[in-house]
Design an enzyme around this catalytic site. Structure first.
Site, PDB file in Angstrom:
ATOM      1  N   CYS A  94       0.614  -1.078   0.239  1.00 31.38           N
ATOM      2  CA  CYS A  94       0.463   0.492   0.185  1.00 31.38           C
ATOM      3  C   CYS A  94       1.247   1.589   0.392  1.00 31.38           C
ATOM      4  O   CYS A  94       0.349   2.308  -1.013  1.00 31.38           O
ATOM      5  CB  CYS A  94      -0.681  -0.170   0.789  1.00 31.38           C
ATOM      6  SG  CYS A  94      -2.611  -1.649   1.334  1.00 31.38           S
ATOM      7  N   HIS A 127      -2.037   6.404   2.021  1.00 30.55           N
ATOM      8  CA  HIS A 127      -1.856   4.842   2.875  1.00 30.55           C
ATOM      9  C   HIS A 127      -2.166   6.298   4.432  1.00 30.55           C
ATOM     10  O   HIS A 127      -0.813   7.430   4.297  1.00 30.55           O
ATOM     11  CB  HIS A 127      -0.624   4.274   3.435  1.00 30.55           C
ATOM     12  CG  HIS A 127      -0.777   3.260   4.071  1.00 30.55           C
ATOM     13  ND1 HIS A 127      -1.575   2.392   4.202  1.00 30.55           N
ATOM     14  CD2 HIS A 127      -0.628   2.876   5.442  1.00 30.55           C
ATOM     15  CE1 HIS A 127      -1.762   1.838   5.081  1.00 30.55           C
ATOM     16  NE2 HIS A 127      -1.329   2.036   5.703  1.00 30.55           N
TER      17      HIS A 127
END
Lengths: 422, 95
Positions: free
Chosen positions: A51, A105
């Site tokens: 991510c 993120h």
């Protein structure tokens, strides 16, 4: 002409298991409909299959070796260089930039602020129900609540009676309604959390994928010639209660075949659930007559292994974990401008079996990188494309390491439009 | 020329064998970096020594390699890297 708005849709951990990428099983009619009006890149790859590093990489247009983020625990502006981001660049060019859901993120890698105020005109929106995502809200066969990997829920039953991606869609539509009357163009990024684990989705979507129709991956064994260093031991799903109960051996498992099929069933169900969220968002864009003035991009941060090579996550260099969906709808360029009152993105119910298979849109087979999002989006919006980065480029605030993909958008002129120039 | 188009990806590892933090090693624990080159014909990865202090990969310290040909092995199940090192690669597999 007025500046084009941008709607960037990022779907967490979405591999190209979509109808428009040839998947015969998955029901994704709304994303397929977007693809039918878009240029779809068949071979787009993330720069790292996890991510935060992938998102910081494509949002800054720099490779991980330049952002120096390979894990989750550094903020590029402090740790590597003060690199501009895509939303920051649009903001500096007069756009109102807005973030909904999981775009950066969360945490250290975006300075605990989604990189506000640099990237966003307003603080980023995060759905309140996200905090229950990893708690015990999955009703098990024993009738008790667990923190499972497989988590089909009765939405009325879960805390707040909603799910994060539903809230994100509602918020994004509210923002579109507000921006409709704004004098400034908008850059709206919407980050959907599913199909990231846990597979927590409205349980009715499971009906789209009867277990008897779910096969194993075509290559479920760990390949004999795979170097051990290349193998991802999928440690995160092992933390979930239902997987723990299987008592799997580390690092190679295997997962029992029936549970493999259940994982695949829930991943696909999550994809169809997200597809309905994308469908509601795009039909709102239509209703607000914004489809003729808004570029829409749909992509993801990386793929996900669904049992291929005996793996169940991202965290590797395989195609199944790095290949991503990437499609651009550009009004008047990838599709004719909609006539007055014409709907380009009417909502399609994935449960409606009568829905017609979609005409494919424009396709590009060339290998491309998520890094190219920055220069390509800038170019499509008519902004100056950032210059190529020198090597090294830690000291350069605005430059790009990715190719500009504008050359792929030169089609024979759409009827009635002036010839399209590169 | 489509053969000139290349997509690069990379992934870090803390050790040569899978262990509890292989999926998500912290920066300080990264010892190896896998660099992948993708072309329309093949996927080529080398796993090389990496220094997290200097952010430097050492391409003469090769821990392992992977080579898959897209046409003959689209699912990437038959690693022919070692064959390719000894020059014994079957002609049919050449791009």
């Amino acid at each position: 002409a007025d500046a084009l708005n941008v709607l960037l849709i990022i779907v967490d951990d979405l591999r190209p298991s979509l109808g428009c990428y040839g998947d015969k099983l998955v029901r994704s009619p709304n994303i397929d409909q977007l693809a039918s009006h878009s240029l779809l890149f068949q071979n787009a790859f993330a720069q790292q299959a996890v991510c935060a590093p992938s998102r910081v990489s494509f949002l800054t247009g720099r490779r991980p070796d330049t952002t120096r983020l390979y894990d989750f625990s550094s903020y590029w502006r402090v740790h590597a260089g003060n690199f501009s981001t895509i939303p920051q660049y649009f903001k500096e060019n007069g756009y109102v930039t807005l973030s909904v859901g999981k775009v950066f993120h969360p945490g250290v890698s975006s300075n605990h602020s989604d990189d506000s105020p640099y990237s966003w005109s307003l603080p980023a929106y995060h759905p309140s129900s996200e905090k229950y995502e990893n708690t015990k809200t999955c009703r098990g066969p024993d009738g008790e609540l667990h923190a499972n990997l497989l988590c089909p829920v009765d939405v009325a039953d879960v805390p707040e009676g909603t799910l994060p991606d539903k809230q994100s869609t509602e918020q994004a539509i509210r923002l579109l309604e507000k921006m409709k009357t704004s004098a400034s163009p908008f850059f709206l990024a919407v980050g959907y959390h599913k199909p990231h684990i846990p597979f927590r989705y409205p349980k009715e979507f499971q009906k789209l994928y009867p277990l008897e129709n779910i096969t194993l991956a075509p290559d479920p064994q760990v390949p004999a010639g795979l170097p051990p260093v290349a193998y991802s031991p999928w440690m995160d799903i092992r933390q979930r209660e239902d997987v723990q109960a299987l008592n799997l051996s580390v690092p190679y498992g295997p997962v029992p075949a029936d549970f493999q099929r259940k994982i695949r069933q829930s991943y696909f169900a999550s994809v169809s659930y997200v597809d309905t969220q994308v469908g509601q968002l795009l039909s709102a864009l239509d209703e607000l007559q914004l489809a003729s003035s808004t570029v829409v991009v749909l992509t993801s941060d990386h793929g996900w292994a669904l049992g291929e090579h005996g793996e169940w996550a991202k965290y590797s260099n395989f195609d199944v974990t790095t290949r991503v969906p990437l499609m651009f709808y550009v009004p008047g360029r990838t599709a004719p401008l909609p006539e007055a009152g014409e709907k380009l993105f009417p909502y399609i119910d994935p449960f409606d079996s009568a829905s017609e298979p979609m005409e494919p849109g424009q396709q590009a087979m060339d290998l491309v990188e998520l890094l190219s999002l920055f220069p390509t989006l800038a170019g499509l919006a008519g902004l100056r494309v950032p210059p190529r980065c020198p090597i090294p480029s830690f000291h350069v605030q605005l430059c790009r390491e990715g190719q500009n993909l504008l050359k792929h958008f030169q089609f024979r002129a759409v009827e009635g439009d002036p010839p399209v120039h590169a | 020329n489509p053969r000139e188009l290349v997509a690069y990806s990379q992934y870090p590892r803390p050790a040569d064998s899978p262990q509890w933090n292989s999926d998500k090693p912290s920066l300080k624990d990264i010892k190896i970096m896998g660099y992948s080159i993708r072309t329309i014909d093949y996927r080529y990865t080398v796993w090389v020594g990496f220094s997290p202090q200097e952010f430097l990969a050492n391409f003469s310290d090769i821990h392992a390699g992977e080579l898959y040909f897209v046409d003959s092995d689209p699912l990437q199940d038959h690693n022919v890297y070692n064959d390719s090192q000894g020059g014994a690669l079957p002609w049919s597999l050449m791009p």
